[in-house]
Every structure is written in C-alpha cells, then in structure tokens.
Design an enzyme around this catalytic site. Sequence first.
Site, PDB file in Angstrom:
ATOM      1  N   ASP A  13       0.817  -1.222   0.000  1.00  0.00           N
ATOM      2  CA  ASP A  13       0.000   0.000   0.000  1.00  0.00           C
ATOM      3  C   ASP A  13       0.849   1.270   0.000  1.00  0.00           C
ATOM      4  O   ASP A  13       0.427   2.310   0.513  1.00  0.00           O
ATOM      5  CB  ASP A  13      -0.948   0.041   1.215  1.00  0.00           C
ATOM      6  CG  ASP A  13      -1.801  -1.202   1.321  1.00  0.00           C
ATOM      7  OD1 ASP A  13      -2.273  -1.648   0.278  1.00  0.00           O
ATOM      8  OD2 ASP A  13      -1.965  -1.716   2.434  1.00  0.00           O
ATOM      9  N   HIS A  41      -4.410  -2.052  -5.975  1.00  0.00           N
ATOM     10  CA  HIS A  41      -3.724  -0.819  -6.354  1.00  0.00           C
ATOM     11  C   HIS A  41      -4.806   0.192  -6.644  1.00  0.00           C
ATOM     12  O   HIS A  41      -5.704  -0.095  -7.431  1.00  0.00           O
ATOM     13  CB  HIS A  41      -2.967  -0.996  -7.664  1.00  0.00           C
ATOM     14  CG  HIS A  41      -1.728  -1.799  -7.544  1.00  0.00           C
ATOM     15  ND1 HIS A  41      -0.858  -1.658  -6.511  1.00  0.00           N
ATOM     16  CD2 HIS A  41      -1.192  -2.702  -8.370  1.00  0.00           C
ATOM     17  CE1 HIS A  41       0.158  -2.477  -6.699  1.00  0.00           C
ATOM     18  NE2 HIS A  41      -0.028  -3.129  -7.815  1.00  0.00           N
TER      19      HIS A  41
HETATM   20  P1  GDP Z   1      -0.403   0.229  -3.799  1.00  0.00           P
HETATM   21  O1  GDP Z   1      -1.040  -1.091  -3.582  1.00  0.00           O
HETATM   22  O2  GDP Z   1       1.038   0.240  -3.384  1.00  0.00           O
HETATM   23  O3  GDP Z   1      -0.604   0.769  -5.167  1.00  0.00           O
HETATM   24  O4  GDP Z   1      -1.090   1.242  -2.807  1.00  0.00           O
HETATM   25  P2  GDP Z   1      -2.664   1.532  -2.574  1.00  0.00           P
HETATM   26  O5  GDP Z   1      -3.291   1.863  -3.847  1.00  0.00           O
HETATM   27  O6  GDP Z   1      -3.274   0.491  -1.742  1.00  0.00           O
HETATM   28  O7  GDP Z   1      -2.559   2.781  -1.607  1.00  0.00           O
HETATM   29  C1  GDP Z   1      -2.098   3.975  -1.991  1.00  0.00           C
HETATM   30  C2  GDP Z   1      -3.222   5.006  -1.811  1.00  0.00           C
HETATM   31  O8  GDP Z   1      -2.668   6.262  -1.672  1.00  0.00           O
HETATM   32  C3  GDP Z   1      -4.141   5.117  -2.998  1.00  0.00           C
HETATM   33  O9  GDP Z   1      -5.434   5.427  -2.540  1.00  0.00           O
HETATM   34  C4  GDP Z   1      -3.566   6.269  -3.803  1.00  0.00           C
HETATM   35  O10 GDP Z   1      -4.518   6.936  -4.609  1.00  0.00           O
HETATM   36  C5  GDP Z   1      -3.090   7.142  -2.717  1.00  0.00           C
HETATM   37  N1  GDP Z   1      -1.897   7.933  -3.019  1.00  0.00           N
HETATM   38  C6  GDP Z   1      -0.793   7.533  -3.701  1.00  0.00           C
HETATM   39  N2  GDP Z   1       0.130   8.510  -3.685  1.00  0.00           N
HETATM   40  C7  GDP Z   1      -0.390   9.537  -2.960  1.00  0.00           C
HETATM   41  C8  GDP Z   1       0.107  10.811  -2.540  1.00  0.00           C
HETATM   42  O11 GDP Z   1       1.227  11.197  -2.810  1.00  0.00           O
HETATM   43  N3  GDP Z   1      -0.720  11.571  -1.757  1.00  0.00           N
HETATM   44  C9  GDP Z   1      -1.962  11.171  -1.398  1.00  0.00           C
HETATM   45  N4  GDP Z   1      -2.696  11.978  -0.639  1.00  0.00           N
HETATM   46  N5  GDP Z   1      -2.464   9.971  -1.773  1.00  0.00           N
HETATM   47  C10 GDP Z   1      -1.680   9.168  -2.534  1.00  0.00           C
END
Ligand code: GDP
Length: 425
Positions: A13, A41
Amino acid sequence: MKKCAIVGINWGDEGKGRMVDLLTEDYDIVIRFQGGGNAGHTVINDLGKFALHLLPSGVFRPGVVNILGNGVALDPESLVNELEDVKSKGVEITPKNLKISDRASLLMPWHKKLDELEEIRLADKKYGSTKQGIAPFYSDKYQKKTVLAGELFHPETLIGHIRDLLEWKNLIITKVYGAEPYTMEMMSDWLDTCCEAIKPYICDTGRFLREAEKQGKSVLFEAQLGSLRDLDYGIYPYTTSSNTTAAFASIGSGYPALRPDTVIGVVKAYSTCVGEGPFVCEMFGEEAEKLREKGHEYGAKTGRPRRVGPLDIVATRYGVEVQAATEIALTKLDVLSYMDRIPVCTAYRLNGEVTDDFPFPSELASAEPVIEYFEGWNTDISGVRRWDDLPDAARRYVEYIEKEIRCPITYVSVGPERESIILRK
Ligand code: GDP
C-alpha cells in the site's frame, strides 16, 4: 531496452499503482509477476478512480501491452469480474493489450474456500488472510497440484487432471475441515463461465517477450505488496505466499532472461500495515486515528482500517536492501502537512540495546520503537510541483530519509493524481 521494476519497500500500500500509472507513459509493456487479487492498487486518472486487483496498472494507457506472468495467482473468477468492472468504465481491454501467460497456474474455486476454512480453524491465531485463496494456491502450485492456464486449450487432458485434483482435494475439504465436497458439475460451470471468458487472453507470453526484447521494447515490472511481505525475506509467517522482491521479477514474468536494470522502491512518508503481525512502529489512539483519516488508510480490497505509524527507518532501510532498490519514490508526503512535528522511528530497542538492524521475525514482537521528532511544515503542499518550492522543513524531512535509507529519492508524490509529483532528477 529499458527494464524497470516498481516494488514496495514496506508492508504494501505504498502507492505502487500510482507510480506505475505515472511511468507507463515511458514503457511499452507492463508485467505483473507475482501475487493475485489479494491486494489492491488504487489508480486515479482522467477515466476515474479504479481499484485494480490483478490487472496491471498499464491497462489505462493506449498502446501499452499488459502481461500477467506465470508467477501470478490467476483467479479466473475475480479476473472476469475485474475486467467487466474496468471495461464498463470505458477502458478498452482486448487480447492485444492484455496477455496472460499460458504457464500461469489457475487459482481453483476450492482455494478461496480453504483459505476461509483455515482462518476459522485458526480462530484467534489467524494470520489475517484476505481470503482470496492465495496461500492454498501457492502451496498447491509448489506441490504441482493445480492447473496451468494453457491447459484450458487441451480439453482432452484437462478434465482428467481436474478430476484427479478434485479427488485429492475433497479428502482434505471433507475429512480435515468437515466441509461440503466440490463436484465435477461445479467445476464444469466454473470452466464454462469464468475460464472461457479469459481464454482469449492466454498465450505464450515468453515468445511475445522474446520478440519484444529483440525489438528493443521497454518493460515495467509491477510488484504487489512490499519487501516485508516477501515470503522469504519478510516478517514470516505474516508474509504473503509469493516473492514480492525485484529479484523474482524475471522468474515470474514469463521470460526469465528479462532482468530489471532499475528498481524503483516505493516508500510512503509514514507507515501502514494491513492485517496481523508485528508492526513495531504502530501508533494508537487519537494520534493514529487522525493519521488514518488524513491518509484515507483503509484497505483497497477489504476496506479494513490499516494500522498506522511513523516512518520506520529500520524496516525501510532493510526493505531497500532486499529489493536492491536503485532509487526511491516517496509518496503521500502531503498527508503529513497537518502535523506540527513529525515522528520518525529511527531505531529499535531490543533486549536492552538500541539497534539499527532489522531483527529476525521471531524477535520483532519484543522490539520497541525509538521515536524522534522532526519539525513539521504546516502548510498544504499538494499543489507543489518543484523541489525548490517545497517548504524547508519538508525538504529536510526528505533529505533525512534519503540519507538514512542510503538510496536517492527521485520522486516525491504530493497527491494521488497522476500529475501530483515532484521530480528530483
Ligand atoms: P499500492 O497497492 O502500493 O498501489 O497502494 P494503494 O493503492 O493500496 O494505496 C495507496 C493510496 O494512496 C491510494 O489510494 C492512492 O490513490 C493514494 N496515493 C498515492 N500517492 C499519494 C500521494 O502522494 N498523496 C496522497 N494523498 N495519496 C496518494
């Protein structure tokens, strides 16, 4: 030919999907090489907000070929649902831009059932499974007791193979767990509905990738979860059942000669962890609740509230090492803007000593965090696009992390949108 892996450095995440979505612009092919539909994701772009589970994040870019490699847990039922959902929002997915390795093993209907039965048996000792069948699937794969996607094209042997597996599996389902057996009728239904629908995408991805390499096409490997969930190098047994490390990208891709030359490790500006297991830097109470809310830290697949804590330097440095990361994308820096002072877990206290080394899994439960505080910046940074425009305190925080984890931070993300990024190279 550029070959880059995007991997998680911590517990998952970290925002890998967002980074892949951003970087697919520069790549011809995106490959998922491990894991299944057990994590999510989240990608936000001009087509909307998507929670991808198995599909590679490159599906949104016209012209990008997306591959599900042999290393993934291919669940036909979930994939069909995910394809329907994503297609219904206007994303075009055809056998031209989605290819599934004929060597990927199929996650069978009983894998999910077994996951559920085992979590019930474990009761309060449960591992916190997402109940997507991932652990039973990988156990069976290594026992050579599942079906390869390419077998769907060989009905003459497929049915006999499934019948043999069923006979064996039903012994466990009925005699060990006392549950209802699966029947060949159930399996036929599954073949007709779920498997038929994914057949058009299944092909020899090894041949495709060999050709692509000859033509100099660039490749992005997309990992699921993070270093600390790696089956071999993570917080065993609270790991996933596959290898989340970049070293596995070649093996799971469908063409093992394809090796990443760049490894971008994704690190969140604070820590989160879903499910059970040791989480040394965990914060509780109001402080934790506020961070969880500001960062919207609820599981993309399960909606479960994520456990939260400050950035953990010990775990992150270890994560960088096991991934052999060549650069870092730091995400969600904007989330910390509300804090007057920013806590960081700089070391662990273990057996009366302060240590920088990430402990052996069995020792993690007795480790305690050493917390230091950094000055906050207390201003909204989500609109910042240039490094020099970040407040001094934010730059100092990033530079401190970079020095401690010994890897250059080349991207700083300040929002979930594609363009909310600061490039530092
Ligand atoms: P992944 O599985 O590693 O892709 O991560 P997730 O999708 O589960 O969690 C990342 C969350 O953080 C998602 O809801 C993204 O839209 C959000 N996100 C990613 N980068 C940023 C950021 O720089 N700032 C904010 N506020 N949200 C972010």
